[in-house]
Design a protein around this motif. Structure first.
Motif: not given
Ligand code: GSH
Length: 223
Positions: A67, A54-55, A15, A220, A9
């Motif tokens: 997740q 996603q992370v 998160r 991000f 992360y």
């Molecule tokens: N439902 C997912 C949401 C994860 C999420 O929104 N991650 C964001 C960072 S907080 C991310 O990786 N964004 C980069 C992208 O979507 O390219 C969880 O709870 O892990």
């Protein structure tokens, strides 16, 4: 022997912070691989490490888990922080989801446009004092026990206490009328593993400031 879980992360709360809290409270040591550039995130995406691109992502027991809630549930199950039966687990899930609803509002506050910020803070404070904190205070009052479920520490207590710290950061007076929640916060904070995590120099992350916000937006690619 399995190695330490490895957390992927950026170097901020976001998160991942609830996962850091839960592992720390369970007394589990973990490593962190910080995403520092957008290209670090691209690399994880391109090498197939992120199921949904996603992370948070946590390498644990030979898996690459994504997740947030799935990760939390795995950790809670593994370290016996998830109740003794289906009913306790349902309560723990219900309380954890309530914590997440308010926690997400607070987490996303720094992304709120400046002209809407005061209204958003007022809304969060109103929900905190009139809905969420009374609901949890009522649970503790209803059974008179030390922890939310089954008189035993669970992930719900840990998530709630983490939230109480954020609520206090927003406005310390918000906790004033909730003696049982204050008691829970003290009790959980004094558990040796949590106490260690609350000390300076731990892997706990500070509140989001302007600099961190810019870093998160850059990594991000948030406009
Ligand atoms: N439902 C997912 C949401 C994860 C999420 O929104 N991650 C964001 C960072 S907080 C991310 O990786 N964004 C980069 C992208 O979507 O390219 C969880 O709870 O892990």
């Amino acid at each position: 022997m399995a190695g330490k879980p490895k957390l992927h992360y950026f170097n901020g709360r976001g998160r991942m912070e609830c996962i850091r809290w839960l592992l720390a409270a369970a007394g589990v040591e973990f490593e962190e691989k910080f995403i520092e550039q957008p290209e670090d995130l691209d690399k994880l995406k391109n090498d197939g490490s992120l199921m949904f691109q996603q992370v948070p992502m946590v390498e644990i027991d030979g898996m690459k888990l994504v997740q947030t809630r799935a990760i939390l549930n795995y950790v809670a199950t593994k370290y016996n922080l998830y109740g003794k039966d289906m009913k306790e687990r349902a309560l723990i899930d219900m309380y954890s989801e309530g914590v997440a609803d308010l926690g997400d509002m607070i987490m996303l506050l720094p992304l709120c446009p400046p002209d809407q910020k005061d209204a958003k803070i007022a809304q969060i404070k109103e929900k905190t004092t009139n809905c969420y904190l009374p609901a949890f205070e009522k649970v503790l009052k209803s059974h008179g026990q030390d922890y939310l479920v089954g008189n035993k520490l669970s992930k719900a207590d840990i998530h709630l206490v983490e939230l109480l710290y954020y609520v206090e950061e927003l406005d310390p007076s918000l906790l004033a009328n909730f003696p049982l929640l204050k008691g829970l916060k003290t009790r959980v904070s004094n558990l040796p593993a949590v106490k260690k995590f609350l000390q300076p120099g731990s892997q706990r992350k500070p509140p989001m400031d302007e600099k961190k916000l810019e870093e998160a937006k850059r990594i991000f690619r948030i406009k």
